[in-house]
Design a protein around this motif. Structure first.
Motif, PDB file in Angstrom:
ATOM      1  N   PHE A  62       0.810  -1.231   0.000  1.00 43.73           N
ATOM      2  CA  PHE A  62       0.000   0.000   0.000  1.00 43.73           C
ATOM      3  C   PHE A  62       0.843   1.280   0.000  1.00 43.73           C
ATOM      4  O   PHE A  62       0.344   2.350   0.330  1.00 43.73           O
ATOM      5  N   ALA A  63       2.126   1.168  -0.390  1.00 44.33           N
ATOM      6  CA  ALA A  63       2.995   2.353  -0.397  1.00 44.33           C
ATOM      7  C   ALA A  63       2.471   3.400  -1.372  1.00 44.33           C
ATOM      8  O   ALA A  63       2.358   4.589  -1.040  1.00 44.33           O
ATOM      9  N   ALA A  64       2.134   2.989  -2.586  1.00 46.95           N
ATOM     10  CA  ALA A  64       1.656   3.948  -3.585  1.00 46.95           C
ATOM     11  C   ALA A  64       0.284   4.495  -3.209  1.00 46.95           C
ATOM     12  O   ALA A  64       0.010   5.685  -3.392  1.00 46.95           O
ATOM     13  N   LEU A  65      -0.567   3.635  -2.681  1.00 47.45           N
ATOM     14  CA  LEU A  65      -1.903   4.095  -2.286  1.00 47.45           C
ATOM     15  C   LEU A  65      -1.796   5.147  -1.190  1.00 47.45           C
ATOM     16  O   LEU A  65      -2.542   6.144  -1.193  1.00 47.45           O
ATOM     17  N   HIS A  66      -0.876   4.937  -0.268  1.00 44.50           N
ATOM     18  CA  HIS A  66      -0.668   5.917   0.810  1.00 44.50           C
ATOM     19  C   HIS A  66      -0.269   7.271   0.229  1.00 44.50           C
ATOM     20  O   HIS A  66      -0.807   8.319   0.624  1.00 44.50           O
ATOM     21  N   LEU A  67       0.664   7.266  -0.725  1.00 48.74           N
ATOM     22  CA  LEU A  67       1.099   8.527  -1.331  1.00 48.74           C
ATOM     23  C   LEU A  67      -0.041   9.194  -2.107  1.00 48.74           C
ATOM     24  O   LEU A  67      -0.187  10.420  -2.081  1.00 48.74           O
ATOM     25  N   LEU A  68      -0.841   8.397  -2.802  1.00 49.10           N
ATOM     26  CA  LEU A  68      -1.953   8.961  -3.572  1.00 49.10           C
ATOM     27  C   LEU A  68      -2.982   9.620  -2.657  1.00 49.10           C
ATOM     28  O   LEU A  68      -3.476  10.723  -2.953  1.00 49.10           O
ATOM     29  N   LEU A  69      -3.291   8.952  -1.548  1.00 45.68           N
ATOM     30  CA  LEU A  69      -4.362   9.430  -0.674  1.00 45.68           C
ATOM     31  C   LEU A  69      -3.873  10.380   0.418  1.00 45.68           C
ATOM     32  O   LEU A  69      -4.694  10.939   1.149  1.00 45.68           O
ATOM     33  N   GLU A 134      -0.575  -4.544  -3.817  1.00 47.89           N
ATOM     34  CA  GLU A 134      -1.789  -4.191  -3.066  1.00 47.89           C
ATOM     35  C   GLU A 134      -2.392  -2.884  -3.562  1.00 47.89           C
ATOM     36  O   GLU A 134      -3.620  -2.765  -3.710  1.00 47.89           O
ATOM     37  N   SER A 135      -1.549  -1.889  -3.849  1.00 48.46           N
ATOM     38  CA  SER A 135      -2.056  -0.615  -4.364  1.00 48.46           C
ATOM     39  C   SER A 135      -2.662  -0.800  -5.749  1.00 48.46           C
ATOM     40  O   SER A 135      -3.724  -0.256  -6.057  1.00 48.46           O
ATOM     41  N   SER A 374      -3.238  -6.639   5.568  1.00 42.11           N
ATOM     42  CA  SER A 374      -3.827  -7.175   4.329  1.00 42.11           C
ATOM     43  C   SER A 374      -2.870  -7.062   3.151  1.00 42.11           C
ATOM     44  O   SER A 374      -3.301  -7.159   2.011  1.00 42.11           O
ATOM     45  N   GLY A 375      -1.593  -6.885   3.414  1.00 41.24           N
ATOM     46  CA  GLY A 375      -0.610  -6.800   2.340  1.00 41.24           C
ATOM     47  C   GLY A 375       0.008  -8.160   2.070  1.00 41.24           C
ATOM     48  O   GLY A 375       1.210  -8.376   2.309  1.00 41.24           O
ATOM     49  N   GLN A 376      -0.797  -9.088   1.547  1.00 42.79           N
ATOM     50  CA  GLN A 376      -0.328 -10.459   1.413  1.00 42.79           C
ATOM     51  C   GLN A 376       0.769 -10.604   0.369  1.00 42.79           C
ATOM     52  O   GLN A 376       1.679 -11.430   0.524  1.00 42.79           O
ATOM     53  N   ALA A 377       0.705  -9.852  -0.714  1.00 46.39           N
ATOM     54  CA  ALA A 377       1.758  -9.944  -1.729  1.00 46.39           C
ATOM     55  C   ALA A 377       3.093  -9.492  -1.145  1.00 46.39           C
ATOM     56  O   ALA A 377       4.136 -10.125  -1.377  1.00 46.39           O
TER      57      ALA A 377
END
Length: 898
Positions: A62-69, A134-135, A374-377
């Motif tokens: 979720f690194a990219a999702l965090h930056l986006l949001l 995940e993102s 939930s970051g299974q990958a």
């Protein structure tokens, strides 16, 4: 101004004008994807969110999702509690807790919808090929679920044949600029070059805009003045143009001072996006932000108080290539001492040259944290790297097994299979052996090899049973599901006996599983009476204490025992629990059970809506078995509705994986109901004769189909053919003692004997039950009997009741058949306009929304239940109202939601 991209700009303009949709730009490095994203940002109306994938952070969940949001994280509080908690945990902002990846994806959709409520939203994602899994999953989930939300998603992904797979999404492939716009771009940016030099650059660049801008920088002063030949570009024409540009960036970096190169290297390896982290790491290297100045003057980076931005991802790559191994090791160590614990583990792993149990332990802890979010990958990647660095063989085996299990949970099936082969085949820990077997078995089952899956489970769990029987029990129970779901095979009964032998006898409510596994053996051996001993009542006594798997079995036993009301109660409870707890991965199974229960209770419309939602969730979660099972049930519902073309399409889909008995069996039953509704009675008999001796003959569903066989045999004038089926149904109906089954038994007796009193007895029993479809069938058959016996007035009453009941259920062919019989009694038209059924015009999703709205639920409450945004709920209601001929929510109450 962009040169030669008018067609691409027009596509982007259309996307932004529509305000909802997705577009993926694909092409080689430097082809102009980022420039088109910049164009979209410049013309977009409303809010724009942006993020770029970074290669080095692809393993961080979720690194990219965090930056986006990140600019809008304060809006997460507006989400439903479960979604807010899941998203906060995934982004590392809240309490780390086990989550459901579907719920995180849903929360992403809900948050973006919330942001779009006051103004249109445009999300621009560059270098999507480097997004963490995940993102990428969360953003593509949003892309698939967009309906009416004013959200536009624009991705740019480098074309390497495999990057950023997004099946079903619209794509725009970028090719090189035509010669004229390429020359115009070069003249605009390097107009001082002689024409002959520009012509050669255009030839070398092959239409790549980045090459047009960067190749002139590689020329010497003499060459820029015109002393240039075809061999001026050292790498030659056979090298991809992006490689030549990369070489140019690398050469430029090597000309910079050593301190500046160190700064560029640390920035290239840092994936935190945090300027403070970068600053601390730079100090660890003996340099500072001011040392970026030469690189900034050279146009390689831009430095702001918030971040250091590379002009192009190839500059980041060139910075790494320009450093030697000692410099890279020093930079990784500096970053390890400056960043968070997850990134620290990966930086240390990047410079480990051999087994290192300390680093392996840190990576394993990072993997555990990723899994909790939930970051299974990412968890799988962490476990795998930890296994490679393990000095202790048992620890390595445990980590390989955990990596495989996490990959399976992430839906990365090929990767999971590869990882199971990495673990030592002689792993001493029975729990590790069993876990590896579970992963392999799941992969085999979902690939359509249930017997192989059963063998893998049994071989893997054998050593665990005496050591930890309670841990072994769920795996043995899983083997029972696999063997039951398999098509008949010579090895099936033998494997079922082995399951029964291996099932441990434990204390408490789980003790019934031993008995249940023996009953399955007896059923597969052909003993129909085994069904009567299955422990339905005793499981019900411990309902609250049972794990989900056992409650699902108990719910299914309601089907076995014909307890339709109890089954619906249990199944609805499972669905509600899955929704409330966010266990979305379990929802397809729970919704399947609920749909079957709704069918038994004659709630066909609700079943169709539920099956539709279950299929979508199964597809989103990549659950092929439940997708197949639900497709078979959907085919049955389409058959009863008289939707022949739809039914045949669904039947073909359900029958495609021939090794799963469940979906195939429902598909066959769908064909039988389609033939029965169309009065193709010979076909009904042939299909059932084939199925009763072929694959799936042990399925419980045929107990419900025996009366159909009886009706078909009587219709073709061969009642004796139905004796065996009637005897089987009689034994079962009397054993379970349910009013609806006894009513159908009386109907069968009426068909076989021609006794009208049996129809009266049947209808009296129907009134004690709640099965409108079966009751309508009895009314129809009795009405036909009355008409043939010249009792037309009584016949009209029965036929009219049947026709209206079928119409309410959406059973069009059955309603038409009742209407035809009614006309034969001399009635030219029905009391109600059965030909127009407004509810039948709704899509399954619209029907689901309307049903909940009719019950008084708000848009937000409906959205929470159905995993939709409130705006999407409003959209479905907006589409449904004209179809129903209403203008307000209050009018929904008059529609019967069966």
């Amino acid at each position: 101004m962009l040169h030669g991209r008018e067609a691409e700009q027009a596509e982007i303009d259309r996307l932004l004008a529509d305000r909802t949709g997705v577009l993926i730009l694909r092409g080689e490095a430097g082809i102009g994807k980022t420039a088109l994203l910049e164009y979209a940002a410049s013309v977009a109306e409303g809010r724009v969110l942006r993020v770029s994938g970074v290669e080095s952070e692809a393993e961080l969940p979720f690194a990219a999702l965090h930056l986006l949001l990140r600019p809008m994280l304060d809006r997460i509080a507006a989400l439903p509690d479960q979604q807010a908690d899941a998203l906060m945990s995934a982004l590392g902002l809240g309490r780390a807790a086990p989550g459901d990846r579907f719920l995180v994806r849903l929360a992403t959709l809900s948050l973006l919808t919330e942001l779009a409520a006051d103004q249109p939203l445009v999300c621009l994602v560059d270098d999507a090929q480097w997004l963490d899994q995940e993102s990428a999953d969360a953003l593509l989930f949003t892309a698939r679920r967009l309906h009416a939300e004013p959200i536009a998603l624009l991705f740019a992904a480098r074309d390497d044949g495999t990057s950023f797979p997004a099946p079903g999404q619209p794509e725009l492939w970028l090719t090189g600029l035509a010669r004229r716009p390429a020359a115009s771009l070069l003249a605009e940016r390097a107009g001082g070059l002689p024409l002959a030099v520009r012509e050669l650059v255009v030839d070398e660049a092959q239409g790549n805009p980045l090459a047009l801008l960067e190749l002139p920088r590689t020329l010497t002063a003499e060459q820029r003045a015109g002393a240039i030949g075809p061999s001026a570009f050292s790498l030659g024409g056979a090298e991809p143009v992006s490689g030549r540009v990369l070489a140019g960036f690398r050469a430029a970096i090597l000309e910079l001072p050593a301190a500046t190169r160190s700064c560029l290297l640390v920035a290239a390896l840092d994936d935190s996006g945090d300027i403070d982290t970068l600053n601390r790491a730079l100090h660890g290297m003996g340099v500072s932000l001011t040392d970026f100045a030469p690189a900034e003057r050279a146009g390689l980076v831009g430095v702001t108080p918030m971040r250091v931005a590379f002009r192009h991802p190839l500059v980041r790559t060139a910075a790494r290539l320009a450093a030697d191994v000692a410099q890279r090791v020093a930079a990784h160590h500096a970053l390890a001492g400056a960043t968070d614990e997850d990134r620290r583990a990966w930086h240390l792993a990047a410079v480990a040259t051999g087994p290192d149990e300390r680093v392996a332990g840190e990576l394993e802890e990072a993997a555990i944290r990723a899994a909790r979010r939930s970051g299974q990958a990412a968890a799988s990647a962490g476990y795998e790297r930890a296994a490679r660095l393990s000095a202790d063989p048992p620890a390595a085996a445990r980590r390989w097994a955990a990596a495989a299990a996490a990959a399976l949970d992430a839906g990365l099936r090929r990767r999971a299979e590869e990882l199971t082969h990495r673990a030592s085949p002689g792993a001493p820990d029975p729990a590790v052996v069993a876990e590896l077997a579970r992963v392999r078995a799941t992969l085999a089952f979902e690939a359509g090899r249930p017997l192989e899956a059963t063998r893998l489970i049994l071989d893997g769990v054998e050593a665990l049973v005496p050591v930890d029987p309670e841990a072994a029990l769920p795996m043995v129970s899983m083997a029972g599901v696999y063997i039951w779901s398999s098509s008949p095979h010579p090895d099936q009964v033998g494997l079922a006996r082995r399951i029964a032998d291996l099932t441990p006898l434990v204390e408490g409510p789980l003790s019934v599983l031993k008995e249940f596994s023996m009953d399955v053996v007896h059923l597969l051996e052909g003993d129909d009476t085994a069904v009567f001993g299955m422990p339905y009542s005793r499981l019900g006594q411990h309902q609250a204490a049972l794990p989900f798997e056992l409650r699902a079995i108990k719910t299914y036993l309601g089907f076995v025992h014909g307890r339709q009301r109890m089954m619906l109660e249990d199944a609805s409870g499972l669905v509600a629990e899955c929704r409330q707890s966010g266990r979305v991965g379990r929802l397809p199974q729970a919704m399947l059970l609920q749909a079957v229960a709704q069918i038994l209770n004659g709630r066909h419309r609700a079943a169709r809506a539920g099956v539709s939602e279950g299929l979508q969730i199964a597809a989103d979660n990549d659950q092929p078995y439940w997708d197949n099972y639900l497709t078979g049930v959907s085919a049955w519902l389409a058959a009863v509705a008289g939707a022949e073309e739809e039914c045949r399409t669904l039947m073909a889909q359900a029958r495609a994986p021939e090794t799963w008995m469940t979906g195939t069996t429902w598909a066959t039953y769908a064909a039988i109901m389609l033939d029965l509704g169309a009065a193709r009675y010979t076909s009904v008999l042939e299909r059932m004769d084939e199925r009763m001796t072929g694959p799936g003959r042990h399925a419980f569903i045929w107990r419900y189909a025996y009366p159909d066989y009886v009706e078909a045999a009587v219709r073709v004038g061969d009642p004796d053919r139905a004796r065996d089926a009637l005897d089987r149904f009689t034994t079962w109906a009397r054993a379970i003692g349910q009013p609806w089954a006894l009513a159908v038994l009386e109907r069968c007796d009426a068909l076989m004997t021609g006794d009208g009193a049996a129809y009266e007895r049947a209808l009296a029993l129907h009134r004690e039950a709640d099965h409108p479809f079966e009751q309508a069938r009895t009314e129809l058959l009795y009405g036909e009997w009355l008409r043939r016996h010249q009792r037309r007035a009584e016949a009209r009453t029965r036929l009219n009741a049947a026709m209206e009941a079928f119409a309410r259920l959406g059973a069009a062919s059955w309603s038409a058949r009742a209407a035809a019989e009614l006309r034969a009694t001399g009635v030219s038209s029905s009391p109600r306009d059965h030909g127009r059924d407004p509810l039948a015009t709704l899509t399954p999703q619209e029907l689901h929304v309307v049903r909940l709205a009719a019950g008084g639920a708000s848009n937000r409450e409906i959205g929470t239940q159905l995993f939709l945004s409130p705006r999407t709920v409003a959209y479905h209601l907006y589409k449904a109202f004209p179809k129903l001929g209403i203008t307000s929510r209050a009018e929904l109450a008059r529609f019967v939601m069966t």
